[in-house]
Design a protein around this motif. Sequence first.
Motif, mmCIF file in Angstrom:
data_model
loop_
_atom_site.group_PDB
_atom_site.id
_atom_site.type_symbol
_atom_site.label_atom_id
_atom_site.label_comp_id
_atom_site.label_asym_id
_atom_site.label_seq_id
_atom_site.Cartn_x
_atom_site.Cartn_y
_atom_site.Cartn_z
ATOM 1 N N ALA A 1 13.447 5.934 1.833
ATOM 2 C CA ALA A 1 13.612 5.123 0.638
ATOM 3 C C ALA A 1 12.645 3.947 0.627
ATOM 4 O O ALA A 1 12.218 3.534 -0.420
ATOM 5 N N GLY A 2 12.305 3.413 1.804
ATOM 6 C CA GLY A 2 11.471 2.224 1.865
ATOM 7 C C GLY A 2 10.014 2.437 1.517
ATOM 8 O O GLY A 2 9.285 1.464 1.314
ATOM 9 N N LEU A 3 9.573 3.673 1.422
ATOM 10 C CA LEU A 3 8.180 3.937 1.069
ATOM 11 C C LEU A 3 7.993 4.129 -0.431
ATOM 12 O O LEU A 3 6.860 4.133 -0.913
ATOM 13 N N ALA A 4 9.072 4.232 -1.179
ATOM 14 C CA ALA A 4 8.959 4.407 -2.626
ATOM 15 C C ALA A 4 8.778 3.081 -3.380
ATOM 16 O O ALA A 4 7.896 2.998 -4.247
ATOM 17 N N PRO A 5 9.582 2.050 -3.089
ATOM 18 C CA PRO A 5 9.439 0.814 -3.879
ATOM 19 C C PRO A 5 8.023 0.220 -3.893
ATOM 20 O O PRO A 5 7.563 -0.196 -4.969
ATOM 21 N N PRO A 6 7.300 0.187 -2.773
ATOM 22 C CA PRO A 6 5.946 -0.400 -2.841
ATOM 23 C C PRO A 6 5.018 0.332 -3.809
ATOM 24 O O PRO A 6 4.219 -0.302 -4.502
ATOM 25 N N ARG A 7 5.128 1.649 -3.870
ATOM 26 C CA ARG A 7 4.290 2.416 -4.800
ATOM 27 C C ARG A 7 4.607 2.033 -6.236
ATOM 28 O O ARG A 7 3.712 1.834 -7.053
ATOM 29 N N HIS A 8 5.891 1.917 -6.545
ATOM 30 C CA HIS A 8 6.287 1.539 -7.906
ATOM 31 C C HIS A 8 5.849 0.109 -8.215
ATOM 32 O O HIS A 8 5.359 -0.163 -9.316
ATOM 33 N N ASN A 11 2.243 -0.016 -9.018
ATOM 34 C CA ASN A 11 1.997 0.537 -10.356
ATOM 35 C C ASN A 11 2.367 -0.435 -11.470
ATOM 36 O O ASN A 11 1.839 -0.345 -12.575
ATOM 37 N N PHE A 12 3.274 -1.371 -11.175
ATOM 38 C CA PHE A 12 3.647 -2.397 -12.151
ATOM 39 C C PHE A 12 2.823 -3.667 -11.984
ATOM 40 O O PHE A 12 3.114 -4.683 -12.603
ATOM 41 N N GLY A 13 1.800 -3.633 -11.123
ATOM 42 C CA GLY A 13 0.877 -4.753 -11.007
ATOM 43 C C GLY A 13 1.194 -5.771 -9.934
ATOM 44 O O GLY A 13 0.555 -6.819 -9.860
ATOM 45 N N PHE A 14 2.151 -5.492 -9.057
ATOM 46 C CA PHE A 14 2.501 -6.423 -7.990
ATOM 47 C C PHE A 14 1.760 -6.082 -6.711
ATOM 48 O O PHE A 14 1.463 -4.911 -6.449
ATOM 49 N N ASP A 15 1.473 -7.090 -5.900
ATOM 50 C CA ASP A 15 0.954 -6.849 -4.555
ATOM 51 C C ASP A 15 2.113 -6.369 -3.696
ATOM 52 O O ASP A 15 3.246 -6.823 -3.860
ATOM 53 N N SER A 16 1.828 -5.481 -2.778
ATOM 54 C CA SER A 16 2.881 -4.935 -1.946
ATOM 55 C C SER A 16 2.344 -4.651 -0.553
ATOM 56 O O SER A 16 1.187 -4.276 -0.389
ATOM 57 N N ASN A 31 3.667 12.450 4.359
ATOM 58 C CA ASN A 31 3.103 12.570 3.006
ATOM 59 C C ASN A 31 3.323 11.299 2.191
ATOM 60 O O ASN A 31 2.437 10.879 1.431
ATOM 61 N N LEU A 32 4.492 10.670 2.332
ATOM 62 C CA LEU A 32 4.757 9.417 1.618
ATOM 63 C C LEU A 32 3.825 8.301 2.103
ATOM 64 O O LEU A 32 3.312 7.517 1.299
ATOM 65 N N VAL A 33 3.590 8.241 3.410
ATOM 66 C CA VAL A 33 2.658 7.249 3.967
ATOM 67 C C VAL A 33 1.261 7.492 3.407
ATOM 68 O O VAL A 33 0.563 6.551 3.012
ATOM 69 N N LYS A 34 0.855 8.750 3.324
ATOM 70 C CA LYS A 34 -0.463 9.083 2.777
ATOM 71 C C LYS A 34 -0.590 8.609 1.331
ATOM 72 O O LYS A 34 -1.618 8.070 0.939
ATOM 73 N N GLN A 35 0.459 8.789 0.544
ATOM 74 C CA GLN A 35 0.445 8.316 -0.843
ATOM 75 C C GLN A 35 0.238 6.801 -0.884
ATOM 76 O O GLN A 35 -0.532 6.294 -1.704
ATOM 77 N N CYS A 36 0.920 6.084 0.003
ATOM 78 C CA CYS A 36 0.785 4.621 0.050
ATOM 79 C C CYS A 36 -0.626 4.221 0.487
ATOM 80 O O CYS A 36 -1.227 3.306 -0.086
ATOM 81 N N GLU A 37 -1.142 4.906 1.487
ATOM 82 C CA GLU A 37 -2.512 4.620 1.949
ATOM 83 C C GLU A 37 -3.517 4.895 0.842
ATOM 84 O O GLU A 37 -4.465 4.126 0.658
ATOM 85 N N ASP A 38 -3.305 5.971 0.084
ATOM 86 C CA ASP A 38 -4.204 6.302 -1.030
ATOM 87 C C ASP A 38 -4.177 5.234 -2.121
ATOM 88 O O ASP A 38 -5.125 5.108 -2.894
ATOM 89 N N MET A 39 -3.081 4.459 -2.175
ATOM 90 C CA MET A 39 -2.961 3.372 -3.146
ATOM 91 C C MET A 39 -3.396 2.027 -2.547
ATOM 92 O O MET A 39 -3.203 0.991 -3.165
ATOM 93 N N ASN A 40 -3.962 2.085 -1.333
ATOM 94 C CA ASN A 40 -4.434 0.884 -0.627
ATOM 95 C C ASN A 40 -3.324 -0.124 -0.358
ATOM 96 O O ASN A 40 -3.551 -1.336 -0.383
ATOM 97 N N ILE A 41 -2.124 0.362 -0.097
ATOM 98 C CA ILE A 41 -1.009 -0.511 0.269
ATOM 99 C C ILE A 41 -1.066 -0.720 1.777
ATOM 100 O O ILE A 41 -1.017 0.244 2.540
#
Length: 168
Positions: A1-8, A11-16, A31-41
């Motif tokens: 669950a903790g890897l989803a909020p930062p992505r959202h 996407n809403f313009g907040f630093d995370s 895979n969730l970590v990869k998604q976050c890395e791809d978003m430069n989080i």
Amino acid sequence: AGLAPPRHLVNFGFDSTIVYPKRSTKEHFINLVKQCEDMNIPILDEIPMEEDEYDVIVDAIFGFSFRGTAPREPFATAIANMVELQQRNESLVMISVDVPSGWDVDGGDLTGTGFNPDVLISLTAPKLSSKKFTGRHFVGGRFLPPGLAEKYGIRMPPYPGKSQVMEI
């Protein structure tokens, strides 16, 4: 669950930033970590302890199935650090998802972590431990099928309009 909020949030313009003290070897989490890395989080191993580093911390260390034993390392340190940051910085807002980390899903802070977030967001329905929670409480998501709610005697809140979140 903790890897989803930062992505959202991104996407809403907040630093995370994600603090992920013990990475899972399960493919789903990789895979969730990869998604976050791809978003430069940024993904860190521990919480930075600089007082003014963050305005809000979203606590999603454990899921709703946590039961009464004291959290093990490295999670115990992460929870202690959140408590310390909250005590040092009155303007820091601590938001827990479903159940505050370290709390027993039914009984609350049975192990004495001292962790008391400012806001609790219960997913689908409040858990029994939410009775011990004293801050602002929201329920989010219309995910519970009516038949299941009826089977377990769960009364869903009267969400206004098409809203997915409601303060209770």
